[in-house]
Design an enzyme around this catalytic site. Sequence first.
Site: not given
Length: 484
Positions: A15, A176
């Site tokens: 991420d 997301e």
Amino acid sequence: MHHNLTPAIPGFYSDPTMCAGPDAVYLATSSFELFPGAPVFRSTDLAAWTQLGNVVHRTDQLDLATFRRASAGIYGSTLRYHDGRFWFATTNIAQAGEGQLIFTADDAAGPWSDPVVVPGTVGIDPDLAWDEDGTCYLTWCAFEDGIAQVTVDPATGEVLSERRSLWSGTGMKAPEGPHLYRVDGWWYLLIAEGGTERGHCVSVARSRRPDGGFEPHPSNPILTHRSTDHPVQSVGHADLLEWDGRWWACYHGTRPRGYTPEYHVIGRETMLCPVEWVDGWPVFREDLAPAFAPHTALKADFTGPLGPRWVSPQGSLDDVAVDGGALVLSAGDAPARPVGIRVQDLAWECEATLDVTAGTARLLIYLDDAHVYAVEADGDSVRAVGRSAPFDQEFGRCAVEDPAAVRLRVAAHPAAGLMMYEPCGPDVVDLEAWADGGWRQLASLDGRHLSTEIAGGFTGRLVAVQAVVGRARVTHFAYRPTQS
């Protein structure tokens, strides 16, 4: 397909998010249950990256062990530099029902502040963006409501507007990881879709306003490796940056190996490639990605504080002492938490020398508490043990020659000599002890049991030391890659 993609930051650094600071590019990643959490890196050329520290560097900042399980803690985040300060917005999954968190620092190396909570922003993966009049937009994944947004005071966490829904992606699961940018009069909303498994991808939409009216790219997704033979799979969760007149993207991916369905073992790794703008849309130029050669070896001398690579899953470093050239480990009523570093290579080895005259300790490869391989020593013997829940087994043992200096080694290397269609794992893990003047192999085990496909979750392997009973001293610890 051009297959030159290599990790800019290899190993379990997922991420990724990056920003341009006053003098360099700064990048941070998720870290889940590891403490310290949210590692921060710096680069002046987008080729060599140095870890400066970690956003979560004190146990009183945040509780990363609330759930007492793997894949909790710090999820997707956003790192930005604005108005002379660094801002880091993130989710501690144990607090996801309370709202997103915002940390600040004058220096990306720290110290970082305690977080402020943005109340009511239930979900994950927050983003921060500012418009020209200084309005701050917090955009996040609101689960079944897709990508949501409010305006906030980022210094206090106060919500200043009603919540609005921006976009739910193109219809794939799990929209997301949003990031919002203003480029040439357009606002671009970049998201991840498809789940973080093999269907992972990047999609984008744009609007003339930051708070709605987003129209998707006509050819979404704009980045994916699904259904290809690319050695890097599950690419997604991207962030964009303009630096020195050129645009770049960071994102994560995995390097699965072995027989189908293939297995990845060291987590989702940070990738980097140039971005070009074509007809008002970003284009990922993976074919122009530089080939990275990160320095991953580590030889610890234990003469000063542990460096920023050292972590403990669901634990802390408060009870770990550096004393007289040794790392001192202590167990209480139960084994202490492991202390170690992320495995960053597909082929590697790690050696440690332990003084176990006052206890039992181990050198271990750790994915989570239920998936561990270890060489464990006390004053009498060294044992090769493995756990793949619910199975727990000893594979071999030998006598200890000198309990004050027990030499242990763990190593991983590719599986070799297997015929096509013969089931094989991603690698072979060797557990060894020094005995009778040489290394003695106590076990050689299939690496599948320490893979995400077996264990589940979002993390990767650590190589670590651990006190099991009593007290132990680690006088030598050296990790190195064994294959370029």
